[in-house]
Write a protein that holds these residues in place. Structure first.
Motif, PDB file in Angstrom:
ATOM      1  N   ALA A 145       0.848  -1.191   0.000  1.00 41.20           N
ATOM      2  CA  ALA A 145       0.000   0.000   0.000  1.00 41.20           C
ATOM      3  C   ALA A 145       0.883   1.240   0.000  1.00 41.20           C
ATOM      4  O   ALA A 145       1.851   1.324   0.758  1.00 41.20           O
ATOM      5  CB  ALA A 145      -0.897   0.011   1.226  1.00 41.20           C
ATOM      6  N   LEU A 146       0.546   2.200  -0.853  1.00 44.15           N
ATOM      7  CA  LEU A 146       1.205   3.504  -0.877  1.00 44.15           C
ATOM      8  C   LEU A 146       0.149   4.522  -0.460  1.00 44.15           C
ATOM      9  O   LEU A 146      -0.824   4.762  -1.189  1.00 44.15           O
ATOM     10  CB  LEU A 146       1.735   3.813  -2.279  1.00 44.15           C
ATOM     11  N   ALA A 147       0.327   5.117   0.717  1.00 47.33           N
ATOM     12  CA  ALA A 147      -0.736   5.956   1.270  1.00 47.33           C
ATOM     13  C   ALA A 147      -0.155   6.984   2.221  1.00 47.33           C
ATOM     14  O   ALA A 147       1.054   7.092   2.412  1.00 47.33           O
ATOM     15  CB  ALA A 147      -1.778   5.074   1.982  1.00 47.33           C
ATOM     16  N   GLY A 148      -1.057   7.765   2.824  1.00 44.11           N
ATOM     17  CA  GLY A 148      -0.653   8.799   3.776  1.00 44.11           C
ATOM     18  C   GLY A 148      -0.665  10.168   3.149  1.00 44.11           C
ATOM     19  O   GLY A 148      -1.497  10.481   2.279  1.00 44.11           O
ATOM     20  N   ASN A 149       0.281  10.989   3.546  1.00 44.44           N
ATOM     21  CA  ASN A 149       0.354  12.379   3.097  1.00 44.44           C
ATOM     22  C   ASN A 149       0.573  12.503   1.591  1.00 44.44           C
ATOM     23  O   ASN A 149       0.351  13.566   1.010  1.00 44.44           O
ATOM     24  CB  ASN A 149       1.498  13.083   3.851  1.00 44.44           C
ATOM     25  N   ILE A 150       0.951  11.444   0.944  1.00 46.67           N
ATOM     26  CA  ILE A 150       1.241  11.474  -0.489  1.00 46.67           C
ATOM     27  C   ILE A 150      -0.016  11.658  -1.340  1.00 46.67           C
ATOM     28  O   ILE A 150       0.067  11.951  -2.529  1.00 46.67           O
ATOM     29  CB  ILE A 150       1.988  10.182  -0.905  1.00 46.67           C
ATOM     30  N   GLY A 151      -1.203  11.512  -0.748  1.00 47.14           N
ATOM     31  CA  GLY A 151      -2.412  11.761  -1.523  1.00 47.14           C
ATOM     32  C   GLY A 151      -3.549  10.796  -1.271  1.00 47.14           C
ATOM     33  O   GLY A 151      -4.619  10.915  -1.879  1.00 47.14           O
ATOM     34  N   LEU A 152      -3.363   9.846  -0.361  1.00 47.17           N
ATOM     35  CA  LEU A 152      -4.411   8.893  -0.017  1.00 47.17           C
ATOM     36  C   LEU A 152      -4.464   8.762   1.506  1.00 47.17           C
ATOM     37  O   LEU A 152      -3.624   8.094   2.102  1.00 47.17           O
ATOM     38  CB  LEU A 152      -4.133   7.531  -0.654  1.00 47.17           C
ATOM     39  N   PRO A 153      -5.426   9.415   2.173  1.00 49.32           N
ATOM     40  CA  PRO A 153      -5.511   9.334   3.635  1.00 49.32           C
ATOM     41  C   PRO A 153      -5.570   7.891   4.118  1.00 49.32           C
ATOM     42  O   PRO A 153      -6.262   7.052   3.516  1.00 49.32           O
ATOM     43  CB  PRO A 153      -6.799  10.091   3.965  1.00 49.32           C
ATOM     44  N   LEU A 154      -4.874   7.616   5.202  1.00 49.51           N
ATOM     45  CA  LEU A 154      -4.832   6.252   5.719  1.00 49.51           C
ATOM     46  C   LEU A 154      -6.221   5.720   6.047  1.00 49.51           C
ATOM     47  O   LEU A 154      -6.501   4.532   5.851  1.00 49.51           O
ATOM     48  CB  LEU A 154      -3.935   6.192   6.958  1.00 49.51           C
ATOM     49  N   THR A 457      -2.162  15.682 -17.727  1.00 43.72           N
ATOM     50  CA  THR A 457      -1.161  14.652 -18.028  1.00 43.72           C
ATOM     51  C   THR A 457      -0.008  14.659 -17.033  1.00 43.72           C
ATOM     52  O   THR A 457       0.800  13.733 -17.030  1.00 43.72           O
ATOM     53  CB  THR A 457      -0.594  14.834 -19.449  1.00 43.72           C
ATOM     54  N   ILE A 458       0.085  15.693 -16.201  1.00 44.48           N
ATOM     55  CA  ILE A 458       1.223  15.766 -15.286  1.00 44.48           C
ATOM     56  C   ILE A 458       0.855  15.556 -13.840  1.00 44.48           C
ATOM     57  O   ILE A 458       1.724  15.588 -12.965  1.00 44.48           O
ATOM     58  CB  ILE A 458       1.921  17.147 -15.401  1.00 44.48           C
ATOM     59  N   SER A 459      -0.429  15.334 -13.538  1.00 42.44           N
ATOM     60  CA  SER A 459      -0.883  15.427 -12.151  1.00 42.44           C
ATOM     61  C   SER A 459      -1.004  14.111 -11.403  1.00 42.44           C
ATOM     62  O   SER A 459      -1.025  14.098 -10.178  1.00 42.44           O
ATOM     63  CB  SER A 459      -2.244  16.137 -12.108  1.00 42.44           C
ATOM     64  N   SER A 460      -1.149  13.002 -12.097  1.00 38.89           N
ATOM     65  CA  SER A 460      -1.421  11.754 -11.410  1.00 38.89           C
ATOM     66  C   SER A 460      -0.180  11.199 -10.730  1.00 38.89           C
ATOM     67  O   SER A 460       0.932  11.277 -11.258  1.00 38.89           O
ATOM     68  CB  SER A 460      -1.987  10.713 -12.387  1.00 38.89           C
ATOM     69  N   ILE A 461      -0.383  10.639  -9.527  1.00 38.76           N
ATOM     70  CA  ILE A 461       0.714  10.002  -8.780  1.00 38.76           C
ATOM     71  C   ILE A 461       0.706   8.516  -9.103  1.00 38.76           C
ATOM     72  O   ILE A 461      -0.266   7.808  -8.789  1.00 38.76           O
ATOM     73  CB  ILE A 461       0.548  10.223  -7.269  1.00 38.76           C
ATOM     74  N   PRO A 462       1.750   8.008  -9.730  1.00 38.97           N
ATOM     75  CA  PRO A 462       1.764   6.585 -10.099  1.00 38.97           C
ATOM     76  C   PRO A 462       1.835   5.683  -8.863  1.00 38.97           C
ATOM     77  O   PRO A 462       2.556   5.985  -7.905  1.00 38.97           O
ATOM     78  CB  PRO A 462       3.026   6.461 -10.959  1.00 38.97           C
ATOM     79  N   GLY A 463       1.074   4.615  -8.871  1.00 33.00           N
ATOM     80  CA  GLY A 463       1.194   3.606  -7.835  1.00 33.00           C
ATOM     81  C   GLY A 463       0.442   3.883  -6.557  1.00 33.00           C
ATOM     82  O   GLY A 463       0.546   3.115  -5.588  1.00 33.00           O
ATOM     83  N   LEU A 464      -0.338   4.978  -6.498  1.00 32.93           N
ATOM     84  CA  LEU A 464      -1.059   5.296  -5.273  1.00 32.93           C
ATOM     85  C   LEU A 464      -2.091   4.214  -4.987  1.00 32.93           C
ATOM     86  O   LEU A 464      -2.769   3.719  -5.892  1.00 32.93           O
ATOM     87  CB  LEU A 464      -1.747   6.641  -5.434  1.00 32.93           C
ATOM     88  N   GLY A 465      -2.229   3.839  -3.728  1.00 29.75           N
ATOM     89  CA  GLY A 465      -3.175   2.791  -3.361  1.00 29.75           C
ATOM     90  C   GLY A 465      -2.463   1.468  -3.099  1.00 29.75           C
ATOM     91  O   GLY A 465      -1.315   1.449  -2.648  1.00 29.75           O
ATOM     92  N   ILE A 466      -3.133   0.376  -3.398  1.00 28.15           N
ATOM     93  CA  ILE A 466      -2.611  -0.961  -3.064  1.00 28.15           C
ATOM     94  C   ILE A 466      -2.427  -1.765  -4.341  1.00 28.15           C
ATOM     95  O   ILE A 466      -3.319  -1.846  -5.172  1.00 28.15           O
ATOM     96  CB  ILE A 466      -3.575  -1.688  -2.104  1.00 28.15           C
TER      97      ILE A 466
END
Length: 467
Positions: A145-154, A457-466
């Motif tokens: 899981a990639l989460a937290g302050n990076i853009g996905l609240p725990l 095209t520049i805004s999405s964070i790759p890999g966010l989530g699980i």
């Protein structure tokens, strides 16, 4: 604190951004009959009507008296607990916690640890490091899981099914103390560096450093992975944690651009798509953390070559009419702007500086401009005039061009004019976006749009989530 422990208490939410909404839904899922009060603005209060929750009351007046009517206030990260109304309520017994504390409270084992959790913090580089950590763990075959302050609240990923093997969690200085008060210890905590930042939220540099380091001094992780090159970290003594150092010759470190594990050469990092040596050195932090859970890290290092850089972090948006546009909107300190300039030392650069004024000291930045200035500096934003006044006496000494602008549109026009059709326009403002933009993402999107590129095209964070 577990969510179930809120039952029978007087509970309020403070803030209705994404973190606040995540806290509401997590609490309501577990405690459907618990009365809740939400402190928010009038527009947000109107939005809550659509929830059709008879046990949710919206309150637009926030002061020490209204807050002190509650036993527990679950506040959003951007709201400082050092505000006078929060301090007044706390003195009367109100407890302030965040969603991060509630999440950790739900994930503790019998020994009081949250198994498989990697918590990453630092003044700069934490988002890239956390994302790179998730990338390498996934490359090793681990559900992460990639989460937290990076853009996905725990709290939005409270109970995923199936559960991930590991959690790569980015924490801001607004959230690190939350882990310390949760009563649950992280498995591995990574601290990259400490520079003065967010002084308005923390109330001063000393408290900022104290809050930032609470992730290791207060939360007492099983393993603390620390940067030996940072003076604040190098002198830490953590009797309750195993300390593993990176950027030190007996561990993971760089020699020039080469990655070493002690005396063993592993990788030429110039092949890794991480802009700047400071970012590539954070690969050492990631590999140190991976080793801390018993995974052989060296075979995973090669997978860093397939890492996709994050948006708004030294992100090359594109080239047009001889100008390369680089979006480093996440830069909110003078030190971050200096690091960005280091990445383009061999280029003709126009840097755009300024934004919300938090009172940070720009003297170190100015000192560097005496000997290693870019071709052009354009100041803007609320602290633009202060930065401009500091740099103006150095124009003749440093040999750079200096201009002032009212906003980003004018700043980019000035930069284009002064570069004369050749070079790099670098948005690395060294200041937050508050006042002019919702956040640094909105500022980066505007930068791309002004430059003539599609901001989506520049805004999405790759890999966010699980995954």
């Amino acid at each position: 604190m577990r969510i179930s422990q809120l039952d029978s208490h007087r509970v309020a939410l403070w803030g209705w951004g994404r973190e606040g909404r995540a806290a509401y839904h997590a609490i309501r899922q577990r405690l459907p009959a618990l009365p809740l009060t939400l402190f928010c603005n009038a527009e947000e209060a109107a939005e809550t009507v659509a929830l059709q929750d008879a046990l949710l009351k919206a309150e637009t007046r926030v002061d020490g008296t209204t807050l002190s009517a509650f036993d527990v206030v679950v506040k959003s990260p951007g709201i400082s607990p050092y505000r006078h109304e929060a301090l007044e309520a706390a003195a009367k017994g109100t407890r302030f916690i965040g969603g991060t504390a509630l999440w950790f409270g739900e994930h503790g084992d019998a020994a009081g640890y949250a198994p498989g959790t990697f918590c990453v913090t630092g003044t700069k580089g934490k988002s890239t490091t956390t994302s790179l950590l998730a990338h390498l763990l996934r490359a090793g075959g681990f559900r992460t899981a990639l989460a937290g302050n990076i853009g996905l609240p725990l709290l939005e990923v409270l109970e995923p099914q199936p559960a991930p093997d590991y959690w790569a969690i980015e924490l801001s200085s607004y959230q690190t103390r939350d882990v310390a008060i949760s009563g649950v210890h992280p498995d591995v905590a990574v601290v990259l560096n400490v520079f003065p930042e967010h002084l308005d939220w923390h109330g001063g540099e000393a408290r900022y450093i104290e809050d930032k380091l609470a992730l290791v001094t207060g939360a007492r992780p099983r393993v603390a992975a620390l940067n030996a090159a940072d003076p604040h970290l190098a002198r830490l003594v953590l009797p309750d944690s195993e300390v593993r150092w990176f950027n030190r010759e007996d561990g993971w470190h760089l020699r020039g651009d080469d990655l070493y594990r002690a005396e063993r050469f592993v990788l030429d990092t110039t092949t890794v798509p991480l802009p700047g040596r400071h970012n590539r050195s954070n690969l050492c932090a990631v590999l140190t953390a991976i080793e801390a859970v018993g995974i052989e890290a060296a075979p995973l290092a090669m997978s860093a070559q397939s890492f996709r850089p994050l948006p708004n972090r030294l992100q090359t948006v594109g080239e047009r009419d001889g100008i390369v546009y680089v979006n480093d909107s996440i830069s909110t300190t003078p030190h971050a702007s200096l690091a960005a300039l280091d990445c383009f030392r061999s280029h003709r650069v126009a840097i755009l500086l300024g934004g919300h004024d938090r009172g940070l000291d720009w003297e170190d930045f100015a000192a560097r401009m005496r000997e290693q200035p870019p071709a052009v500096i354009v100041t803007m934003g609320a602290n633009g005039a202060r930065i401009h006044a500091l740099l103006e006496p150095l124009v003749q000494v440093g040999g750079f061009q200096l201009a002032a602008a009212n906003g980003l549109v004018e700043a980019m026009a000035q930069a284009r004019r002064l570069l004369e059709g050749r070079g790099v326009i670098l948005l690395s403002p060294g200041a937050p976006s508050f006042g002019q933009y919702k956040d640094y993402v909105a500022r980066g999107r505007h930068f791309a749009e002004i430059a003539g590129f599609d901001p989506d095209t520049i805004s999405s964070i790759p890999g966010l989530g699980i995954a």
